[in-house]
Design a protein around this motif. Structure first.
Motif, PDB file in Angstrom:
ATOM      1  N   ILE A  23      81.633  23.544 -43.671  1.00 41.21           N
ATOM      2  CA  ILE A  23      80.168  23.522 -43.653  1.00 41.21           C
ATOM      3  C   ILE A  23      79.694  22.732 -42.440  1.00 41.21           C
ATOM      4  O   ILE A  23      80.073  21.578 -42.244  1.00 41.21           O
ATOM      5  CB  ILE A  23      79.597  22.921 -44.945  1.00 41.21           C
ATOM      6  N   VAL A  24      78.855  23.391 -41.639  1.00 39.96           N
ATOM      7  CA  VAL A  24      78.286  22.778 -40.431  1.00 39.96           C
ATOM      8  C   VAL A  24      76.795  22.564 -40.658  1.00 39.96           C
ATOM      9  O   VAL A  24      76.061  23.499 -40.995  1.00 39.96           O
ATOM     10  CB  VAL A  24      78.493  23.677 -39.195  1.00 39.96           C
ATOM     11  N   LEU A  25      76.335  21.348 -40.477  1.00 44.67           N
ATOM     12  CA  LEU A  25      74.908  21.024 -40.548  1.00 44.67           C
ATOM     13  C   LEU A  25      74.412  20.730 -39.141  1.00 44.67           C
ATOM     14  O   LEU A  25      74.892  19.818 -38.474  1.00 44.67           O
ATOM     15  CB  LEU A  25      74.690  19.805 -41.446  1.00 44.67           C
ATOM     16  N   THR A  26      73.454  21.515 -38.688  1.00 50.01           N
ATOM     17  CA  THR A  26      72.921  21.351 -37.339  1.00 50.01           C
ATOM     18  C   THR A  26      71.402  21.440 -37.386  1.00 50.01           C
ATOM     19  O   THR A  26      70.802  21.643 -38.444  1.00 50.01           O
ATOM     20  CB  THR A  26      73.510  22.409 -36.383  1.00 50.01           C
ATOM     21  N   GLY A  27      70.755  21.248 -36.257  1.00 51.34           N
ATOM     22  CA  GLY A  27      69.315  21.435 -36.184  1.00 51.34           C
ATOM     23  C   GLY A  27      68.512  20.154 -36.187  1.00 51.34           C
ATOM     24  O   GLY A  27      68.993  19.064 -35.878  1.00 51.34           O
ATOM     25  N   CYS A  28      67.235  20.291 -36.581  1.00 51.17           N
ATOM     26  CA  CYS A  28      66.262  19.210 -36.418  1.00 51.17           C
ATOM     27  C   CYS A  28      66.501  18.033 -37.359  1.00 51.17           C
ATOM     28  O   CYS A  28      66.235  16.879 -36.980  1.00 51.17           O
ATOM     29  CB  CYS A  28      64.848  19.760 -36.622  1.00 51.17           C
ATOM     30  N   TYR A  29      66.963  18.278 -38.574  1.00 51.14           N
ATOM     31  CA  TYR A  29      67.161  17.168 -39.511  1.00 51.14           C
ATOM     32  C   TYR A  29      68.195  16.169 -38.997  1.00 51.14           C
ATOM     33  O   TYR A  29      67.906  14.962 -38.928  1.00 51.14           O
ATOM     34  CB  TYR A  29      67.542  17.717 -40.886  1.00 51.14           C
ATOM     35  N   PRO A  30      69.400  16.585 -38.606  1.00 49.03           N
ATOM     36  CA  PRO A  30      70.346  15.608 -38.066  1.00 49.03           C
ATOM     37  C   PRO A  30      69.846  14.925 -36.800  1.00 49.03           C
ATOM     38  O   PRO A  30      70.134  13.746 -36.573  1.00 49.03           O
ATOM     39  CB  PRO A  30      71.607  16.436 -37.790  1.00 49.03           C
ATOM     40  N   GLN A  31      69.113  15.667 -35.962  1.00 46.51           N
ATOM     41  CA  GLN A  31      68.640  15.067 -34.710  1.00 46.51           C
ATOM     42  C   GLN A  31      67.625  13.961 -34.985  1.00 46.51           C
ATOM     43  O   GLN A  31      67.658  12.903 -34.348  1.00 46.51           O
ATOM     44  CB  GLN A  31      68.006  16.137 -33.822  1.00 46.51           C
ATOM     45  N   ALA A  32      66.714  14.197 -35.929  1.00 42.39           N
ATOM     46  CA  ALA A  32      65.681  13.209 -36.225  1.00 42.39           C
ATOM     47  C   ALA A  32      66.206  12.056 -37.074  1.00 42.39           C
ATOM     48  O   ALA A  32      65.757  10.917 -36.927  1.00 42.39           O
ATOM     49  CB  ALA A  32      64.505  13.882 -36.928  1.00 42.39           C
ATOM     50  N   PHE A  33      67.147  12.362 -37.959  1.00 41.35           N
ATOM     51  CA  PHE A  33      67.659  11.354 -38.892  1.00 41.35           C
ATOM     52  C   PHE A  33      69.192  11.393 -38.910  1.00 41.35           C
ATOM     53  O   PHE A  33      69.810  11.812 -39.896  1.00 41.35           O
ATOM     54  CB  PHE A  33      67.105  11.608 -40.298  1.00 41.35           C
ATOM     55  N   PRO A  34      69.826  10.988 -37.809  1.00 45.22           N
ATOM     56  CA  PRO A  34      71.279  11.140 -37.695  1.00 45.22           C
ATOM     57  C   PRO A  34      72.062  10.355 -38.754  1.00 45.22           C
ATOM     58  O   PRO A  34      73.082  10.844 -39.248  1.00 45.22           O
ATOM     59  CB  PRO A  34      71.585  10.634 -36.291  1.00 45.22           C
ATOM     60  N   ASP A  35      71.594   9.174 -39.115  1.00 44.83           N
ATOM     61  CA  ASP A  35      72.331   8.386 -40.109  1.00 44.83           C
ATOM     62  C   ASP A  35      72.254   9.022 -41.491  1.00 44.83           C
ATOM     63  O   ASP A  35      73.258   9.075 -42.215  1.00 44.83           O
ATOM     64  CB  ASP A  35      71.777   6.959 -40.156  1.00 44.83           C
ATOM     65  N   GLU A  36      71.063   9.504 -41.841  1.00 43.77           N
ATOM     66  CA  GLU A  36      70.922  10.182 -43.135  1.00 43.77           C
ATOM     67  C   GLU A  36      71.793  11.438 -43.181  1.00 43.77           C
ATOM     68  O   GLU A  36      72.444  11.724 -44.186  1.00 43.77           O
ATOM     69  CB  GLU A  36      69.466  10.557 -43.386  1.00 43.77           C
ATOM     70  N   ALA A  37      71.772  12.201 -42.088  1.00 42.12           N
ATOM     71  CA  ALA A  37      72.555  13.436 -42.051  1.00 42.12           C
ATOM     72  C   ALA A  37      74.046  13.139 -42.140  1.00 42.12           C
ATOM     73  O   ALA A  37      74.799  13.848 -42.835  1.00 42.12           O
ATOM     74  CB  ALA A  37      72.245  14.221 -40.781  1.00 42.12           C
ATOM     75  N   ALA A  38      74.491  12.089 -41.449  1.00 45.53           N
ATOM     76  CA  ALA A  38      75.909  11.727 -41.491  1.00 45.53           C
ATOM     77  C   ALA A  38      76.347  11.347 -42.895  1.00 45.53           C
ATOM     78  O   ALA A  38      77.517  11.507 -43.263  1.00 45.53           O
ATOM     79  CB  ALA A  38      76.176  10.586 -40.526  1.00 45.53           C
ATOM     80  N   ALA A  39      75.400  10.851 -43.696  1.00 44.57           N
ATOM     81  CA  ALA A  39      75.727  10.455 -45.070  1.00 44.57           C
ATOM     82  C   ALA A  39      75.854  11.638 -46.014  1.00 44.57           C
ATOM     83  O   ALA A  39      76.301  11.468 -47.159  1.00 44.57           O
ATOM     84  CB  ALA A  39      74.661   9.487 -45.584  1.00 44.57           C
ATOM     85  N   GLU A  40      75.473  12.826 -45.550  1.00 48.99           N
ATOM     86  CA  GLU A  40      75.606  14.028 -46.387  1.00 48.99           C
ATOM     87  C   GLU A  40      77.063  14.487 -46.336  1.00 48.99           C
ATOM     88  O   GLU A  40      77.461  15.274 -45.476  1.00 48.99           O
ATOM     89  CB  GLU A  40      74.661  15.126 -45.893  1.00 48.99           C
ATOM     90  N   GLU A  41      77.860  14.010 -47.253  1.00 50.87           N
ATOM     91  CA  GLU A  41      79.301  14.245 -47.215  1.00 50.87           C
ATOM     92  C   GLU A  41      79.692  15.697 -47.481  1.00 50.87           C
ATOM     93  O   GLU A  41      80.843  16.070 -47.253  1.00 50.87           O
ATOM     94  CB  GLU A  41      79.999  13.318 -48.211  1.00 50.87           C
ATOM     95  N   CYS A  42      78.748  16.497 -47.959  1.00 46.28           N
ATOM     96  CA  CYS A  42      79.056  17.915 -48.172  1.00 46.28           C
ATOM     97  C   CYS A  42      79.262  18.649 -46.851  1.00 46.28           C
ATOM     98  O   CYS A  42      79.871  19.724 -46.822  1.00 46.28           O
ATOM     99  CB  CYS A  42      77.937  18.590 -48.956  1.00 46.28           C
ATOM    100  N   ALA A  43      78.752  18.081 -45.770  1.00 50.69           N
ATOM    101  CA  ALA A  43      78.893  18.710 -44.456  1.00 50.69           C
ATOM    102  C   ALA A  43      80.138  18.188 -43.758  1.00 50.69           C
ATOM    103  O   ALA A  43      80.341  16.978 -43.652  1.00 50.69           O
ATOM    104  CB  ALA A  43      77.664  18.442 -43.604  1.00 50.69           C
ATOM    105  N   ASP A  44      80.958  19.100 -43.243  1.00 49.27           N
ATOM    106  CA  ASP A  44      82.167  18.722 -42.509  1.00 49.27           C
ATOM    107  C   ASP A  44      81.862  18.393 -41.056  1.00 49.27           C
ATOM    108  O   ASP A  44      82.551  17.571 -40.435  1.00 49.27           O
ATOM    109  CB  ASP A  44      83.182  19.858 -42.564  1.00 49.27           C
ATOM    110  N   ILE A  45      80.846  19.055 -40.514  1.00 53.05           N
ATOM    111  CA  ILE A  45      80.446  18.843 -39.128  1.00 53.05           C
ATOM    112  C   ILE A  45      78.944  18.639 -39.106  1.00 53.05           C
ATOM    113  O   ILE A  45      78.187  19.432 -39.676  1.00 53.05           O
ATOM    114  CB  ILE A  45      80.825  20.042 -38.232  1.00 53.05           C
ATOM    115  N   VAL A  46      78.489  17.561 -38.477  1.00 50.19           N
ATOM    116  CA  VAL A  46      77.069  17.256 -38.365  1.00 50.19           C
ATOM    117  C   VAL A  46      76.721  17.140 -36.889  1.00 50.19           C
ATOM    118  O   VAL A  46      77.304  16.327 -36.166  1.00 50.19           O
ATOM    119  CB  VAL A  46      76.713  15.942 -39.099  1.00 50.19           C
ATOM    120  N   THR A  47      75.786  17.953 -36.441  1.00 45.01           N
ATOM    121  CA  THR A  47      75.360  17.922 -35.048  1.00 45.01           C
ATOM    122  C   THR A  47      73.883  18.271 -34.986  1.00 45.01           C
ATOM    123  O   THR A  47      73.328  18.830 -35.942  1.00 45.01           O
ATOM    124  CB  THR A  47      76.196  18.882 -34.185  1.00 45.01           C
TER     125      THR A  47
END
Length: 445
Positions: A72-96
């Motif tokens: 599972i890859v999470l990309t787009g505006c949410y990780p860019q605006a809130f990188p720490d919150e996105a990194a905490a979403e452990e369901c995602a294998d790749i966060v960019t």
């Protein structure tokens, strides 16, 4: 390996998903529309409201539950605006984030080799240029989106997007021409120019939006040019006159409003007044008769009073938009408006949004009625369904015509249609064979 894309949010995200699809295909991955076939899921996120973040988190957890072995890859505006919150979403294998989209396929390949979780959200800087990507084919679409601008310098008090997209930057004109030619080769007849703050196209290198439209107009095979959402303060008379000189330009203008009340506009840090907006609409309608003018309106911004709301309602009536998109204000962490006094109760926001939408619906039907008896070239976009052919006039009015004897599809064809009546959010008409755009036998249609 099979890869499934999920896209949230705006037309820019739709375009970027198409670009990422092409990049993955070039690396040997196979896109699929069947979730059960997918080995990899790419979620292209939106973060315009807190509700969109909540929906995203639900989607992530549902995917992990239903597809425990998928990447599972999470990309787009949410990780860019809130990188720490996105990194905490452990369901995602790749966060960019929203930068370096062309690198995502490489990140996935690396993950498949070592299975080490990746959190790679590169921050924007003032020196960043436009990341040129291309999408030569957008699955299922008759018209093609082309992103020509990214980023925003406005910092409206309710908006997180400058933090998710960085500062304004634009696609070079030569790249616009190159991509338009590829789209024409792939059978697209209409291009919609989109961006995060589209009206600011070219500001950093002495160009403007008319230069981009003129570039697309020069490409053989493209018959129509549309513009995405526009900020009113950058639409100059010179730009409008240059657009009007383009035979392929479609006069439909989505002019972001947000409020018809000057006090609220100032609190939002919008860069125009209601009077200036009205003057712009008058100029556009003078230059482009029968044009479509649509907008976004926000209900219940912090500090908005009943009188402010009524002022917006009356403004919508006065302008007579061809359509409006209404949404209640949503508090957004990281914005100035989130910290403002006078937060409006949800029930009041809903009621105001309902009244705005009802006012907009009346305007919509009046606009459609004004088109009866007139003739427009219509690009047909959908296969025949329910005994009807569906298409759009240059002003983005949805047009339907009855089929007769033929099973022939009109998709990607342009014909003149005379409007004879209106329906709910559409017009009905008949093809005028003597005014056909194409050298096509339509005697059996």
């Amino acid at each position: 390996m099979y890869i499934y894309f999920m896209t949230f949010g705006c037309k820019v995200n739709t375009y970027e998903t198409a670009c990422m699809t092409a990049a993955f295909e070039a690396e040997g991955f196979t896109p699929t529309l069947e979730k059960n076939l997918a080995d990899i899921f790419v979620i292209n996120s939106c973060t315009v409201t807190s509700e969109s973040d909540s929906k995203l988190r639900q989607t992530l957890r549902g995917l992990r539950r239903d597809h425990p072995n998928a990447v599972i890859v999470l990309t787009g505006c949410y990780p860019q605006a809130f990188p720490d919150e996105a990194a905490a979403e452990e369901c995602a294998d790749i966060v960019t984030g929203t930068k370096n989209r062309s690198d995502i396929a490489r990140l996935v390949k690396n993950y498949l080799d070592d299975r080490e979780r990746v959190c790679s959200v590169a921050p924007y800087s003032s020196r960043d240029g436009f990341e040129v990507m291309s999408a030569d084919n957008i699955e299922g679409h008759t018209r093609a989106f082309m992103k020509i601008q990214d980023g925003c310098n406005a910092f409206c008090t309710y908006c997180i997007i400058p933090y998710a997209r960085g500062r304004i930057r634009s696609k070079p004109v030569e790249d616009i021409v190159s991509e338009a030619r590829k789209l024409a080769e792939n059978g697209y007849r209409e291009i919609v120019l989109v961006g995060i703050n589209l009206a600011f196209y070219g500001a950093e290198f002495g160009k403007d939006l008319a230069d981009a439209a003129e570039a697309v107009n020069s490409v053989d095979g493209i018959d129509r040019i549309r513009l995405g959402s526009l900020e009113p303060e950058k639409m100059t008379d010179e730009m409008l006159i240059r657009l009007a000189a383009l035979p392929k330009f479609c006069p439909s203008f989505h002019l972001s409003l947000q409020s018809g009340c000057n006090r609220t506009l100032k609190a939002m840090n919008r860069r125009y007044t209601a009077e200036e907006y009205t003057e712009l609409v008058d100029r556009i309608r003078h230059i482009f008769p029968d044009c479509g003018i649509t907008t976004d309106v926000m209900a219940g911004f912090p500090g908005e009073t009943d009188a402010d709301h009524k002022e917006s309602v009356e403004f919508i009536k006065k302008i007579g938009f061809s359509d409006i998109h209404v949404f209640p204000y949503s508090r957004r962490k990281g914005t100035k408006a989130d910290l403002m006094d006078g937060q409006v109760q949800n029930e009041i926001k809903k009621q105001r949004a309902k009244e705005l939408a009802e006012t907009g619906a009346v305007c919509r039907q009046k606009f459609l009625q004004s088109l009866v008896g007139k003739e427009f070239p219509v690009l047909f976009e959908r296969e025949k369904s329910d005994g009807l052919h569906h298409g759009y006039a240059p002003n983005y009015t949805h047009i339907k015509i009855l089929t007769k004897n033929s099973e022939k599809s009109l998709r990607k064809m342009i014909f003149y249609v005379k409007i004879d009546k209106i329906g709910e959010n559409c017009c009905f008409g008949e093809i005028l064979p003597e005014r056909s755009i194409l050298d096509t036998n339509i005697s059996n249609i």
